[in-house]
Structures are given as C-alpha cells and as structure tokens.
Design a protein around this motif. Structure first.
Motif: not given
Lengths: 284, 293
Positions: A64-65, A77-78, A230-233, A256-257
C-alpha cells in the motif's frame, strides 16, 4: 511512631489508581481510530474486505505504501503543498513581526482599534470572503495557480501572527530598545537585532501553528484550483478516493503519508504548538 | 524623534495592513455588495437585485434546514468537546503517572487535517466492517450493518462525534492552563475543612475555571461555525441535506450552482452570526476580567 503503619493502617487512597485506569481506557478509545488506519494501511484489500481490519496482522504488507509513494500524482500533490505551505508560513510570520513591533513598541492614536480589527480577522468564517476573492483572482487570471492560496493564507495568518508577536515584543524591556536607539541604531535594527533574537520561541510557536494549518487546509485549494496538476495533498486524498474505491489499505497509507509532516512537527514541537493554541485562544 | 517614529510606523505597517485590507477587509465588505446582485461567477456583468436574495432566504427550505442543522451542530460541538475536555483536564491535573503521554494522545487529533479525520471516521462508520458495527456485531447482533453516514437520522450526529474527537484536545489544554492558575493552598484548605472530592470540584474548581469556560465556549462556537471540511468529506451535506450546515449550504449555492450573489447573501448571515458570538465573547471576557482580575 515508627510503627504507624501497623497501629493505624494508612488509609488506602483509591483515587490515583482509579484515575490512571480511567485515563488508560480513554486513551485507548482515543487512539482506536488512528490505530485502525495504521492497521488498515498494512493489510491487503482482500483481508479488509473479509472483515479483518481491526486485528493485528501477522505479516506486515507494505505494498500500500509502495503504491502511494511511487504514484506520480502523489508527488505532484506533495510538491504543491510544500510550495504553498512554506512561503505562506514564512510570509505571514514576517508580516506579523512587522505589525507586532509597531503595536508593541510604537503605539499611536487609534492603534488599539486597528490592532483589534486585525485580530478579529481570526474569528470569521472564511466563507464570508470566498466569493469576492474568487472574483478578484479570476479577474487577475490566477485561478488554477498556487498564487491565490499562498496570498490568502498569508493574509489570514496576519491576525494570529500579529497577536502573538505583539504580546511577545511587549515583554521585551523598553530599556533595551532605548539603549540601542541611543547607540545610533534605527528602528529596523532594533527589531532585527534586539527584539527578534529574543523572540525565537514565539517564532517557533507561529511556525508550527501556521505550517500545520496551511498544510491541512482544504477549502482554499478546493476553491482556487481546478486541474489535478495544481491540487494540494488534502484535495489529493479526496481525488484518489475514486481511483482506490475499495483499496482501503491504500487510502489508509495515503492518509498517514499526508499527515506525516504535521505529525512530526507536532511530536517534536508539541510544547510550542500547545503554547500557541492556548495563547492565541486566551489572549484573543 | 517623533517624526522618525511616524516614518517607521508607516514603513513597518504598510505591507501587513495593505495585504490584510486587500485580501480580508475589502472582500468582507464587498461580500455585502455582491449579496445584492445575481453574479454567476463567470460573467463580467451582473444585475442588482436589491433585497431579493435576502427575500429568497426566507423561502429557501434548504436554508431553513441549514439553520436547524447549524444550530444542532453548534450546540453539540459546544457541549461535547467542552465536557470531555473538562473531564480529561480534571483527571490529568492530579499528578498522574504518564500525564505527559496521556496529554499527547488526547491532543494528537488536533494536528490532523479535518480531511484525514473524516477519512478515519468514515471507516469507523463503514457498515460492513467498520469499528462501530464490528463492536455491535460482537455484542450479539451479527447481522447489524447500519450505514451511519447514509441515513438522514444519524449522519449529522455521526459527524459531530468525529468532530468532537478532534476538538476535545483543544478544550482540554485550555482547561489545563486554567487549572494551573488555581492556587493549591485553596484546595488544601478545602481538604482540611473536610470537603469531599465532588464538593471541591463543583463548588471550587469549576467556578474558578469560569474564565477558561468562556474561552472554550466561544472558541468551540466559532470553530464549529467555520466547520466545513469534515462535513464535505464525510457527508457532503447529505443524505437529503440532513447534515447541510450554513457553511456547506453557502459553498453549494456559490460553487456548485454558481449562484454567487445568493451565496454572498448566505455568507452575510454567517458573518452576522459570527459577529454576534464575538461581541458576546468580548463582553463576557471583560466581565470575567472584572470579577477575576
């Protein structure tokens, strides 16, 4: 009186033990939601679908990670979130320092009223300024860029930053400022060489608060950005829900990330964080 | 000297006041202006409607629902975190073992974003394998799969619980800060005079915590009025608008239906409510200052 314990048995005080047990239960209840996400993030989608979410896994499943960390959209996003959070945190604190210095050390007629107006900006629901700001940035052609988010967070940070900096600067002895002025320093040097070095704790408080709030924000990027580029996390979490509809484990890992930067800041600077929260609330 | 001071005031204040005026004060004032128009979000032009947007508010059933929901939401968001926060603060104020760790645990949710909190609680309320229904099943109801967030009866309250989980830490720290200002001699006197634990809490500690309570109550109300993200992700105002609050309604009208003029009218109402709360708050704060110095 050496045999007090035998002659008069010390009265057993049940309170500390009761309180401790009560706190343990409450803490477990409080941690359960977060623990659930942690558990789901190390399980396969199949295991979760079979109703095996809330047990401790015998094997830790890290796919998953990997899915989250190697997803180019998540990188985007990051990066966007950092590009918003860092400049806006820095700029709002800088503006708060400038205004705080004037309100603390150079008061003038009406400065209290002005201070009150600025600080009350902290209390209003952001919905109140949504439509005009949308029109403003639409007119400037800045919709779907990061600029409006940075600018609005800078402006909305001014109240809390001004409040905390003014309170902190007010505690710096006037004698220091006067001595510096007699030595030939100007006001700018008083601020940067005398007041600021003494106010590092206040800066730490504001940096942790502002970083956390801006990082976690959802409303402004929702209004001001449209393309996935342009989206943020925090918007990203919502967007990726569609892509990972039943992949609950991936969603857990992503949550979590996305929370990691603020969690780390909170755990390391908890003292400053709490101080900022209470100071902002009580002195307001 | 004074002329230099004047120069520095202007130099130092220019930028912060400019930014604040352009991006906060001016939009606030023009919100009132747009509330009289029918601007749709895209066209350059718009017409003046006079008070028609406000007249529409009176006939808008969704607005009425939003007012009812906002009232429930604010009342619950006021009572729940305040009581749990006070309870936790009272437990933690006695020097318990591990108090620091407990405080971190209770405070932790506040650093999570409302989006992540919402996500977490969506899983708790998940009908098939969510934590809540898992417990109900274990308690002897194996076919229980109530969809908490999809039923109009429970959706708003389900979100309130999630919200309270996050906000409790804030009222806890404010109460903890308040507790440190109660002189320990006073409590010792109570103990010597033979007051029970309950008497001490009800008659001495809680009355002395009034300043903190004023802060907690005002802050809870303001925060809940702002509350938007968590409703957006958990229910989106639904099902059937059963969890639609004013902040949500304003967003939907402005940015879903592009009725930005009408949305501005709703935001004016929102502004007036916030203004009332802040006004009462400052007055109470002054009263408390007079009594408690």
């Amino acid at each position: 009186m050496a045999d007090v314990a035998t002659s008069v048995p010390a009265r057993f005080n049940p309170w500390p033990a009761t309180v401790f047990v009560a706190l343990c239960i409450l803490a477990a209840l409080f941690l359960a939601p977060t623990a659930g996400v942690l558990l789901s993030s190390v399980k396969t989608t199949r295991a979760i679908a079979l109703g095996d979410l809330w047990s401790v896994p015998d094997r830790i499943y890290l796919e998953n990670y990997a899915e989250v960390l190697f997803n180019p959209a998540v990188h985007r996003y990051f990066l966007n979130t950092i590009l918003v959070t860092v400049p806006a945190t820095f700029a709002s604190i800088a503006l708060g320092v400038l205004a705080g210095h004037v309100f603390a050390k150079l008061p003038f007629r009406g400065s209290n009223i002005l201070f009150l107006i600025v600080v009350s900006g902290m209390f209003f629901p952001p919905q109140v300024i949504l439509v005009p700001l949308f029109r403003l940035f639409n007119g400037l052609g800045l919709i779907d860029t990061l600029w409006p988010i940075i600018l609005v967070h800078t402006a909305l940070g001014i109240p809390i930053c001004t409040l905390l900096m003014r309170n902190f600067f007010a505690a710096v002895p006037n004698a220091l400022r006067e001595a510096a002025l007699i030595e030939g320093a100007n006001e700018w040097q008083v601020l940067t060489r005398v007041s600021l070095p003494l106010s590092l704790p206040a800066l730490a408080v504001l940096a942790t608060l502002q970083f956390t709030w801006i990082w976690n924000d959802f409303l402004w990027p929702l209004i001001f950005t449209q393309s996935d580029e342009m989206r943020t996390i925090m918007i990203g979490i919502v967007n990726l829900r569609g892509q990972y509809t039943v992949a609950w484990g991936v969603q857990g890992a992503l949550s979590l990330v996305a929370s990691l930067p603020t969690l780390v800041i909170f755990l390391f600077f908890q003292r400053y964080f709490i101080k900022g929260m209470t100071m902002g609330a009580i002195k307001g | 000297m004074e002329s230099q001071n004047r120069l520095w005031r202007v130099l130092l204040l220019a930028l912060p006041i400019l930014v604040f005026s352009v991006l906060v004060i001016w939009p606030l004032l023009s919100s009132f202006y747009y509330s009289f128009t029918n601007w749709n979000g895209f066209n350059r032009d718009y017409e003046f409607l006079g008070l028609r947007n406000f007249a529409k508010i009176w006939t808008d059933r969704l607005f009425f629902d939003a007012i009812v929901n906002t009232t429930i939401w604010m009342a619950a968001a006021l009572v729940l975190p305040t009581l749990t926060g006070l309870f936790l603060a009272l437990l933690l104020d006695r020097q318990v073992r591990g108090a620091r760790i407990f405080k971190t645990v209770f405070y932790l949710p506040i650093c999570l974003s409302a989006i992540v909190v919402g996500q977490i609680w969506i899983w708790i309320y998940q009908p098939d394998w969510g934590l809540l229904n898992t417990f109900v099943k274990l308690a002897g109801n194996p076919d229980f799969n109530y969809a908490w967030l999809a039923r109009p009866d429970s959706a708003l309250f389900a979100v309130i619980v999630a919200w309270s989980w996050q906000q409790t830490g804030l009222s806890m720290v404010i109460y903890l800060a308040g507790l440190t200002s109660i002189p320990s001699e006073m409590l010792e006197v109570c103990e010597i005079e033979g007051a029970t634990v309950w008497q001490r809490i009800w008659r001495v500690v809680i009355p002395l915590l009034t300043p903190s309570t004023v802060v907690v109550v005002a802050l809870s109300m303001i925060n809940s009025l702002k509350g938007f993200d968590i409703l957006y992700i958990m229910t989106g105002g639904g099902p059937f608008n059963s969890s639609d609050t004013l902040a949500m309604h304003m967003y939907n009208e402005s940015f879903k239906k592009y009725l930005m003029g009408y949305g501005s009218a709703i935001s004016v109402v929102l502004f007036l409510i916030a203004l009332t709360i802040i006004g009462v708050y400052f007055r109470q704060l002054r009263k408390v200052d007079e009594i408690y110095g």
